[in-house]
Design a protein around this motif. Structure first.
Motif, mmCIF file in Angstrom:
data_model
loop_
_atom_site.group_PDB
_atom_site.id
_atom_site.type_symbol
_atom_site.label_atom_id
_atom_site.label_comp_id
_atom_site.label_asym_id
_atom_site.label_seq_id
_atom_site.Cartn_x
_atom_site.Cartn_y
_atom_site.Cartn_z
ATOM 1 N N MET A 406 37.722 43.827 54.200
ATOM 2 C CA MET A 406 38.721 44.861 53.910
ATOM 3 C C MET A 406 38.203 45.749 52.796
ATOM 4 N N ARG A 407 38.894 46.765 52.758
ATOM 5 C CA ARG A 407 38.626 47.702 51.679
ATOM 6 C C ARG A 407 39.096 47.118 50.372
ATOM 7 N N ALA A 408 38.612 47.661 49.311
ATOM 8 C CA ALA A 408 38.874 47.086 47.990
ATOM 9 C C ALA A 408 40.326 47.270 47.575
ATOM 10 N N VAL A 409 40.839 48.482 47.683
ATOM 11 C CA VAL A 409 42.187 48.758 47.137
ATOM 12 C C VAL A 409 43.244 48.086 47.997
ATOM 13 N N GLN A 410 43.111 48.335 49.367
ATOM 14 C CA GLN A 410 44.109 47.748 50.267
ATOM 15 C C GLN A 410 44.024 46.231 50.252
ATOM 16 N N ALA A 411 42.760 45.730 50.187
ATOM 17 C CA ALA A 411 42.610 44.265 50.140
ATOM 18 C C ALA A 411 43.191 43.693 48.858
ATOM 19 N N GLU A 412 42.916 44.424 47.741
ATOM 20 C CA GLU A 412 43.466 43.923 46.471
ATOM 21 C C GLU A 412 44.986 43.949 46.471
ATOM 22 N N GLU A 413 45.562 45.088 47.022
ATOM 23 C CA GLU A 413 47.034 45.149 47.057
ATOM 24 C C GLU A 413 47.614 44.030 47.920
ATOM 25 N N ARG A 414 47.006 43.913 49.106
ATOM 26 C CA ARG A 414 47.526 42.867 49.990
ATOM 27 C C ARG A 414 47.269 41.457 49.429
ATOM 28 N N LEU A 415 46.103 41.344 48.787
ATOM 29 C CA LEU A 415 45.835 40.056 48.162
ATOM 30 C C LEU A 415 46.818 39.764 47.028
ATOM 31 N N GLU A 416 47.153 40.846 46.247
ATOM 32 C CA GLU A 416 48.150 40.662 45.188
ATOM 33 C C GLU A 416 49.496 40.271 45.779
ATOM 34 N N LEU A 417 49.815 40.940 46.906
ATOM 35 C CA LEU A 417 51.073 40.568 47.582
ATOM 36 C C LEU A 417 51.026 39.109 48.055
ATOM 37 N N GLU A 418 49.847 38.771 48.658
ATOM 38 C CA GLU A 418 49.717 37.382 49.102
ATOM 39 C C GLU A 418 49.800 36.409 47.919
ATOM 40 N N LYS A 419 49.188 36.815 46.785
ATOM 41 C CA LYS A 419 49.266 35.966 45.581
ATOM 42 C C LYS A 419 50.704 35.784 45.135
ATOM 43 N N LYS A 420 51.403 36.953 45.077
ATOM 44 C CA LYS A 420 52.805 36.864 44.646
ATOM 45 C C LYS A 420 53.615 35.994 45.593
ATOM 46 N N CYS A 523 46.511 25.094 45.853
ATOM 47 C CA CYS A 523 46.646 26.399 45.177
ATOM 48 C C CYS A 523 45.345 26.797 44.499
ATOM 49 N N LEU A 524 44.708 25.803 43.835
ATOM 50 C CA LEU A 524 43.427 26.102 43.189
ATOM 51 C C LEU A 524 42.369 26.504 44.213
ATOM 52 N N GLN A 525 42.393 25.766 45.349
ATOM 53 C CA GLN A 525 41.436 26.133 46.394
ATOM 54 C C GLN A 525 41.685 27.548 46.909
ATOM 55 N N GLN A 526 42.990 27.872 47.074
ATOM 56 C CA GLN A 526 43.316 29.226 47.528
ATOM 57 C C GLN A 526 42.861 30.275 46.507
ATOM 58 N N LYS A 527 43.079 29.963 45.230
ATOM 59 C CA LYS A 527 42.613 30.898 44.188
ATOM 60 C C LYS A 527 41.101 31.087 44.261
ATOM 61 N N GLN A 528 40.409 29.946 44.493
ATOM 62 C CA GLN A 528 38.952 30.049 44.582
ATOM 63 C C GLN A 528 38.518 30.876 45.792
ATOM 64 N N THR A 529 39.237 30.629 46.922
ATOM 65 C CA THR A 529 38.909 31.423 48.119
ATOM 66 C C THR A 529 39.232 32.895 47.920
ATOM 67 N N VAL A 530 40.336 33.144 47.154
ATOM 68 C CA VAL A 530 40.675 34.557 46.855
ATOM 69 C C VAL A 530 39.583 35.201 46.016
ATOM 70 N N ALA A 531 39.055 34.475 45.061
ATOM 71 C CA ALA A 531 37.970 35.023 44.236
ATOM 72 C C ALA A 531 36.727 35.294 45.079
#
Length: 670
Positions: A406-420, A523-531
């Motif tokens: 994904m693109r950086a901005v859209q991926a980050e937004e969606r990732l932030e949404l997924e994080k939230k 959750c930690l694994q998900q955070k690691q995968t998100v990184a």
């Protein structure tokens, strides 16, 4: 008594010893027939002199030698002097510490002396030497003059009591025996009780301070009362016999007087017949009138005899009526006992049926509990399977997101949404777990409080049982021990149940903590995968546009699955809550049933104890009625014998009077 004093001084001087001044003073102040040497320390020479004087003394009836510190030799010399004495009636040897030799000398005294009626041996040690005391008891059995014997504080054991019992069986003169403050005990008391039916003269037996049970003391008192009644009846019969003998003597005297008077009248009649026939005819008429009077007297005596026989028959009829009444009362008591036994058996059957019914209900409740537990286990397995499916879907989502570029901005937004969203889900899950933990802790606290209340109730019941048992008699000690054992079992059962529940709750808490740890690790694994995804996002930016539609479709499917999962979880949670509520209700019902079972068991024990007490009371009443019947029968037999003796005496007296009457001899001549 002055001669006795001079003889004592002379004998002391002949033996080379000086007479004791205190003894001389007592002899100088000697009362009529009483020699009191109490608390005087008598030497052996004094005892020897007194022993030589006592066989010849004819005025002394009472001899008091209490607390004289007599030695074995001195006591033997004094008692040897009393062996041939025929005047002394009262002998007091209190507090002289008589031992084996003294007991043997006393045995010789009792065998040879026939005049002593009262013997006081208080505060000696006769019972310590068994052989000597056995000889004393053998002499007591052969003695026929002693009426009162005081053996207080003589260290008499149960063996000595057995020897005394053997002596009392053959002794026929002793009336009062004092055995207080010895060591007779249970065996000696039983021996004395067994010998009392063979002894009919002893009417007073003191046994206080001997560690004898109360039932034996009561048996002794009953035997003494019976002997006392027998003595009173014997004295009354003797008095009646004495009165009858007086009446018979009076009748004989009157008969002899009448006979003499009649002989005088016959002589006078013969003289008068010689003088004139008219005077003789008149005299014969007078004699005929006297004969008629005697016949009337004889008829009156016969009527009295018939009345006495009628009274005897009436008394026999009364005795038969009393026997029939007693038989009817015994039959009623037996029927009452049988009816109570039937009622008790019916109550036991009803209690057994109630207990079996409660046990069946308890087994049914246990089966329902097992079914509910099986259902809970199945639901838990379903929840685990759904959680595994959710975990697989999440893993697929992470794999697809990892493959996306994904693109950086859209991926980050969606990732932030997924994080939230994930954080929100984690927080919701944490809140739910926290609520469940709080609910479980509250449930644990409630169960602990319930258990504490139950323990308090059990403690209260235990206190009440202990108070009731403290008021009970010695016969209820076994029931108290059983109640304490049941209380201990109940406590142990409650503790085991508490421990099991605590272990179960701790196991659930451990499972919840393990699930929380697994969620945190996920959750930690998900955070690691998100990184990792952020690092690779720049590289996969070109592929994001092509896969955006697929991602949206997957997101829609994921949201639908999440909704389904949430709905399923809520439904399962509601079902679990309902099942938990039903289980709680079943548990409360089971506890109520257990309490009812315990209450019924207590009621059954109380009823059985009451029934046992009632049976014991009825047995005691039956025994008392039998004893009263025996006493009444003995009294009726005694009255019957007395009436028969009285009737026979009266008949013999009448026959003797009729046969010995001078008028009877004159009637044939006429």
């Amino acid at each position: 008594m002055e001669e006795f004093r001079r003889a004592y001084s002379r004998l002391c001087k002949e033996s080379g010893a000086e007479p004791q001044e205190t003894v001389l003073q007592q002899l100088h102040q000697l009362a009529q027939g009483r020699l009191d040497l109490a608390t005087q320390s008598l030497t052996v020479d004094t005892c020897r002199a007194l022993g030589k004087l006592l066989p010849k003394e004819t005025l002394l009836t009472e001899l008091v030698l209490s607390d004289c510190m007599l030695s074995e030799e001195g006591a033997t010399l004094l008692l040897q002097g009393l062996c041939v004495n025929t005047v002394v009636r009262f002998l007091d040897l209190k507090g002289n510490n008589l031992r084996a030799a003294g007991a043997e000398a006393l045995a010789k005294l009792l065998r040879q002396n026939k005049s002593i009626q009262s013997l006081t041996l208080e505060w000696n040690n006769l019972g310590t030497w068994e052989e000597a005391f056995s000889a004393f008891c053998g002499a007591l059995s052969a003695n026929g003059a002693l009426r009162q014997l005081d053996l207080r504080n003589n260290q008499i054991t149960h063996k000595g009591a057995e020897e005394l019992a053997l002596a009392l069986k053959s002794n026929a003169s002793l009336q009062q025996l004092d055995l207080r403050w010895n060591h007779i005990g249970l065996l000696g008391g039983r021996a004395l009780v067994n010998c009392l039916p063979s002894n009919r003269t002893l009417w007073k037996l003191e046994l206080a301070g001997n560690n004898i049970p109360g039932d034996i003391l009561r048996a002794v008192e009953q035997a003494m009362d019976h002997n006392q009644d027998r003595q009173t009846a014997f004295r009354e019969s003797q008095a009646r016999a004495h009165v009858l003998s007086k009446e018979v003597r009076h009748l004989r005297e009157e008969k002899s007087k009448q006979f003499l008077d009649l002989m005088e009248t016959i002589d006078r009649q013969r003289e008068e017949m010689a003088r004139s026939s008219k005077a003789s005819a008149a005299r014969v008429g007078q004699l005929q009138e006297a004969l008629n009077e005697r016949h009337s007297i004889i008829n009156a005596l016969k009527a009295k005899l018939q009345m006495a026989e009628a009274a005897l028959a009436l008394s026999e009829q009364k005795a038969q009526d009393l026997g029939e009444l007693l038989a009817t009362t015994e039959q009623e008591q037996r029927s009452l006992v049988q009816r109570q036994a039937k009622e008790h058996r019916l109550e036991q059957q009803e209690a057994a049926e109630r207990e079996s019914k409660l046990l069946r209900d308890l087994s049914a409740a246990n089966e329902k509990n097992l079914l509910l537990r099986n259902q809970v286990d199945e639901l838990e397995r379903k929840v685990k399977s759904q959680q595994e499916q959710l975990f697989l879907t999440r893993q697929e989502l992470t794999n697809t997101t990892a493959e996306l570029k994904m693109r950086a901005v859209q991926a980050e937004e969606r990732l932030e949404l997924e994080k939230k969203r994930s954080r929100q889900n984690l927080e919701d899950a944490e809140q739910l777990r926290f609520k469940e933990v709080e609910h479980m802790t509250r449930h644990l606290e409630d169960s602990e409080r319930a258990m504490q209340e139950r323990v308090q109730r059990l403690e209260a019941t235990r206190m009440s049982l202990e108070e009731e048992l403290s008021r009970a008699k010695a016969a209820a000690l076994s029931e108290r021990s059983q109640a304490e054992e049941e209380l201990i079992k109940a406590k142990n059962q409650v503790r085991l149940e508490e421990q099991q529940r605590l272990a179960h709750l701790e196991e659930k808490l451990r499972l919840l903590a393990r699930a929380r740890d697994e969620a945190q690790s996920a959750c930690l694994q998900q955070k690691q995968t998100v990184a990792d995804a952020q690092t690779r996002a720049s590289q996969l930016g070109l592929q994001v546009e092509g896969l955006r539609r697929r991602l949206e479709e997957l997101q829609q499917e994921l949201s639908s699955k999440d909704q389904e999962k949430v709905a399923e979880v809520t439904r399962v949670r509601l079902e679990l809550q309902e099942q938990n509520g039903r289980l709680q209700a079943e548990l409360t019902a089971q506890e109520a049933l257990k309490e009812k079972v315990a209450a019924l068991e207590r009621q059954l024990k109380v009823i059985s104890s009451d029934h046992r007490e009632a049976l014991l009371d009825r047995d005691s009443e039956n025994a008392s009625l039998r004893e009263k019947l025996r006493l009444k029968e003995a009294e009726i037999a005694r009255i019957r014998d007395e009436e028969a003796q009285r009737a026979s005496f009266l008949q013999n007296a009448v026959l003797a009077y009729v046969q010995g009457s001078p008028l009877r001899t004159l009637s044939p001549q006429k």
